[in-house]
Design an enzyme around this catalytic site. Structure first.
Site, PDB file in Angstrom:
ATOM      1  N   CYS A 110       0.839  -1.195   0.000  1.00  0.00           N
ATOM      2  CA  CYS A 110       0.000   0.000   0.000  1.00  0.00           C
ATOM      3  C   CYS A 110       0.881   1.255   0.000  1.00  0.00           C
ATOM      4  O   CYS A 110       1.753   1.393   0.857  1.00  0.00           O
ATOM      5  CB  CYS A 110      -0.921   0.011   1.214  1.00  0.00           C
ATOM      6  SG  CYS A 110      -2.031   1.434   1.252  1.00  0.00           S
ATOM      7  N   GLY A 243      -8.279  -8.324  -8.008  1.00  0.00           N
ATOM      8  CA  GLY A 243      -8.673  -7.236  -7.127  1.00  0.00           C
ATOM      9  C   GLY A 243      -9.989  -6.599  -7.491  1.00  0.00           C
ATOM     10  O   GLY A 243     -11.050  -7.200  -7.356  1.00  0.00           O
ATOM     11  N   ARG A 244      -9.934  -5.379  -8.008  1.00  0.00           N
ATOM     12  CA  ARG A 244     -11.143  -4.585  -8.231  1.00  0.00           C
ATOM     13  C   ARG A 244     -12.170  -5.264  -9.121  1.00  0.00           C
ATOM     14  O   ARG A 244     -13.379  -5.104  -8.931  1.00  0.00           O
ATOM     15  CB  ARG A 244     -10.757  -3.224  -8.812  1.00  0.00           C
ATOM     16  CG  ARG A 244     -10.110  -2.283  -7.806  1.00  0.00           C
ATOM     17  CD  ARG A 244      -9.479  -1.099  -8.511  1.00  0.00           C
ATOM     18  NE  ARG A 244      -8.285  -1.501  -9.246  1.00  0.00           N
ATOM     19  CZ  ARG A 244      -7.690  -0.752 -10.163  1.00  0.00           C
ATOM     20  NH1 ARG A 244      -8.196   0.421 -10.483  1.00  0.00           N
ATOM     21  NH2 ARG A 244      -6.585  -1.165 -10.773  1.00  0.00           N
TER      22      ARG A 244
END
Length: 335
Positions: A110, A243-244
């Site tokens: 991150c 992921g998204r």
């Protein structure tokens, strides 16, 4: 399958089968909470699910029940931790294992300013020895796998040699698997959102890691949107993390059990998945959880289907209202 336990009990629910990492859904802050994971589990029985990142400070000083609570149906489920102090990471890894999580993952990917200020996330790629110390400390206190999710590099520290050195140090410390987001991160100048799109994907770099680390459990993440892509990567790697796309278009997981894991059980319809979610939603409503906290994760279920827009509008206009019940999200004749 998995032993069952009571939600919120804080009692370990230990897996009785080996963890399969071939497909997973990425940890996504504000998205992959327990309600989202329960919903995704109704679509795929086998895909490994990850929690949102939880910082060591939040677990040590905050409401542990809030951060660690999950439903036993979510297994296999991994806990992602953010931190850089080996003693704190070990303490929180033990908490996660005691609560029954099937894996403890360390966030080294991150890039947000808040995360950097806390000295965790992607900035730790510049300190592989610190990550290795954290991995070793966690391995000392838990029996479940300890893994690391990282980038291919940060800022100008993005050479293949630096990545190999990083992974070499964490694997020597006992890391059981490494998930590599195939983009580097710019710690200054790009927002977290921009860091998910602007730095180019370097799948080739991740694939070459197999030559250097032939026995390492290695997974790839970043920009993967179809099961065809996932299957292609699995020819060379041990796992693929989506992921998204899995959040915005969760039905991508509907064929995952058959295509990725070889499970030939009948695939439920979207309506059957939604109907199966309703008893869970009713239990959560009875416990004081607002409908909107759950319904927001469902909005992509009928993407591209007739009636989807009207169904989403009904949810968006009504789920936040006081007293909103499961009838707001229930299937209708047109969906």
């Amino acid at each position: 399958m998995y032993q069952q336990g009571n939600e919120n009990s804080g009692i370990a629910v230990k897996p009785v089968i080996e963890l399969d990492r071939r497909l997973s859904v990425a940890p996504m802050l504000d998205w992959t909470d327990r309600h989202c994971r329960y919903f995704l589990r109704l679509i795929s029985r086998h895909t490994l699910l990850y929690s949102e990142m939880v910082t060591t400070g939040a677990l040590i000083h905050g409401d542990r029940d809030r951060f660690l609570r999950y439903d036993p149906a979510e297994h296999p489920v991994a806990l992602q931790l953010g931190g850089s102090d080996p003693a704190d990471m070990a303490r929180c890894a033990r908490l996660g294992a005691d609560w029954g999580y099937d894996e403890i993952n360390m966030n080294v990917g991150c890039p947000s300013d808040r995360v950097q200020n806390g000295r965790f996330g992607a900035c730790l790629m510049a300190e592989p020895a610190v990550v290795a110390d954290c991995v070793a400390a966690m391995k000392d206190v838990v029996e479940v796998p300890v893994t690391v999710k990282c980038r291919i590099g940060i800022d100008d520290r993005d050479s293949e040699e630096a990545l190999i050195d990083f992974i070499g140090q964490v694997t020597q410390a006992g890391c059981d698997a490494v998930i590599v987001h195939a983009r580097k991160a710019w710690l200054k100048g790009l927002s977290p959102k921009e860091n998910r799109d602007i730095p180019p994907l370097r799948y080739d770099l991740v694939l070459r890691l197999r030559e250097t680390f032939p026995s390492l459990c290695l997974a790839i993440n970043g920009g993967i949107k179809t099961l065809d892509e996932a299957a292609g990567f699995l020819a060379d790697l041990d796992g693929v993390m989506i992921g998204r796309e899995a959040y915005h278009n969760p039905w991508i997981l509907a064929e995952a059990d058959r295509r990725i894991f070889g499970d030939t059980h009948p695939v439920p319809t979207r309506q059957e998945v939604l109907t199966a979610f309703l008893p869970y939603a009713e239990r959560q409503l009875a416990a004081g959880v607002p409908l909107s906290a759950m319904s927001r994760h469902l909005l992509g279920l009928f993407q591209g289907q007739p009636g989807a827009r009207a169904w989403r509008r009904r949810i968006s206009e009504n789920a936040h209202r006081p007293g909103a019940g499961v009838e707001i999200i229930a299937p209708t004749r047109t969906i």
